[in-house]
Scaffold this motif. Sequence first.
Motif, PDB file in Angstrom:
ATOM      1  N   GLU A  67      42.216  37.643  36.684  1.00  0.00           N
ATOM      2  CA  GLU A  67      41.350  38.705  37.188  1.00  0.00           C
ATOM      3  C   GLU A  67      41.686  40.049  36.566  1.00  0.00           C
TER       4      GLU A  67
ATOM      5  N   HIS B 139      32.947  33.077  41.574  1.00  0.00           N
ATOM      6  CA  HIS B 139      33.214  34.505  41.379  1.00  0.00           C
ATOM      7  C   HIS B 139      32.198  35.351  42.139  1.00  0.00           C
TER       8      HIS B 139
ATOM      9  N   ALA C 227      32.982  35.136  45.838  1.00  0.00           N
ATOM     10  CA  ALA C 227      34.141  35.968  46.177  1.00  0.00           C
ATOM     11  C   ALA C 227      33.752  37.440  46.212  1.00  0.00           C
ATOM     12  N   SER C 228      32.903  37.841  45.267  1.00  0.00           N
ATOM     13  CA  SER C 228      32.446  39.232  45.239  1.00  0.00           C
ATOM     14  C   SER C 228      31.614  39.561  46.473  1.00  0.00           C
TER      15      SER C 228
ATOM     16  N   VAL D  76      31.910  38.216  49.452  1.00  0.00           N
ATOM     17  CA  VAL D  76      32.831  38.369  50.584  1.00  0.00           C
ATOM     18  C   VAL D  76      33.562  39.704  50.480  1.00  0.00           C
ATOM     19  N   ALA D  77      34.053  40.033  49.279  1.00  0.00           N
ATOM     20  CA  ALA D  77      34.783  41.284  49.086  1.00  0.00           C
ATOM     21  C   ALA D  77      33.895  42.494  49.347  1.00  0.00           C
TER      22      ALA D  77
ATOM     23  N   VAL E  37      42.070  36.280  53.380  1.00  0.00           N
ATOM     24  CA  VAL E  37      41.053  37.103  52.737  1.00  0.00           C
ATOM     25  C   VAL E  37      41.507  37.530  51.343  1.00  0.00           C
ATOM     26  N   ARG E  38      42.803  37.674  51.145  1.00  0.00           N
ATOM     27  CA  ARG E  38      43.308  37.996  49.805  1.00  0.00           C
ATOM     28  C   ARG E  38      43.066  36.826  48.844  1.00  0.00           C
TER      29      ARG E  38
ATOM     30  N   THR F 238      39.238  36.604  47.976  1.00  0.00           N
ATOM     31  CA  THR F 238      38.662  37.711  47.213  1.00  0.00           C
ATOM     32  C   THR F 238      39.445  38.079  45.964  1.00  0.00           C
ATOM     33  N   ARG F 239      40.495  37.355  45.626  1.00  0.00           N
ATOM     34  CA  ARG F 239      41.354  37.752  44.498  1.00  0.00           C
ATOM     35  C   ARG F 239      40.563  37.969  43.220  1.00  0.00           C
TER      36      ARG F 239
ATOM     37  N   ALA G 185      37.587  38.727  42.768  1.00  0.00           N
ATOM     38  CA  ALA G 185      36.567  39.767  42.848  1.00  0.00           C
ATOM     39  C   ALA G 185      37.056  41.081  42.232  1.00  0.00           C
TER      40      ALA G 185
END
Length: 327
Positions: free
Chosen positions: A88, A152, A155-156, A158-159, A177-178, A181-182, A184
């Motif tokens: 990332e 991806h 994840a974005s 959610v972030a 949650v980390r 969303t990592r 993102a």
Amino acid sequence: MRPAGPGEPGDQYSGEPGDQLPGEPVDLAVIAVPPAHVATELLELQRIGAARFYTDVASVKVEPLHRAAQLGCDLASYVASHPLAGREKSGPGAARADLFLGRPWALCPTEESDPEARAAVLRLIELCGANAVEVGASDHDRAVAVVSHAPHVAASAVAARLADATDVALGLAGQGVRDVTRIAGSDPGLWLGILSGNAAPVAEVLEAVATDLADAAGALRALAEGDGTATGELTQLLKRGVVGHDRIPGKHGGPASSYAVVQVVIGDRPGQLARLFLVCDEVGVNVEDVRLEHAPGLPLGIAELSVQPDAVPTLTDALRERGWEVP
């Protein structure tokens, strides 16, 4: 294999477009640009005779190959490829010597590909310690839509909910949650190019995910209104999630292994992880994976060591004997 780049090692090339490349061509040139620019870079490199063979590392294959054919590139000397080992983070500071080690590297030759070109790319993959996976360009793009590109975007999404979250909510954020969303945190510009180049396959996956999420939301609304029968659909989605998760290959490929987790309280001080791993080494226990969970506001956290189940008693006893706190 000679290193990719102009001329002999140490040569510098700063000429203008249209200039001839100094020195002899290298064996293999690796094109590392966004998918939309692969074909034009290939055309220019072939025009100046930069290398005998060419490959790229873009995460989309159909579009670059189609565009290369349109531009009249020599497809015999070009074999598209894609190492699935990204992070990332980007830039020189994020480089790692072991980035490709043991990771899959898609190799996408076409009917026009010269066998020598394919062999050159295979040699590169071997030198990087990766595992070659030969796959057609269309199959590749559909596959990465499922395992990389759509995740991806999810994840974005959610972030993005966290952008307007309250301080209370963020203060309660845990490792879950980390984890979700990592990825993102990646460069939006880079990902826009990737997603644009694989738009249709990614859209199909996201539409399926959106259907599942809409059904889950509907079931939860029904539950909130007192309809206890709505749990069935939600339960099925959760079960399907478990099945899908369990199909993710293990660290050595093939089915994922079942490991036991040993939790250890670890201080947020220099050398703590080294001390912890030294104990594992002393008692001959291999750590298959490690995960750190920090305690907000406290100078400590939890290290979760994944080990073979039969190694748990040995490691647990050794840690406690040496003063480690094992919950």
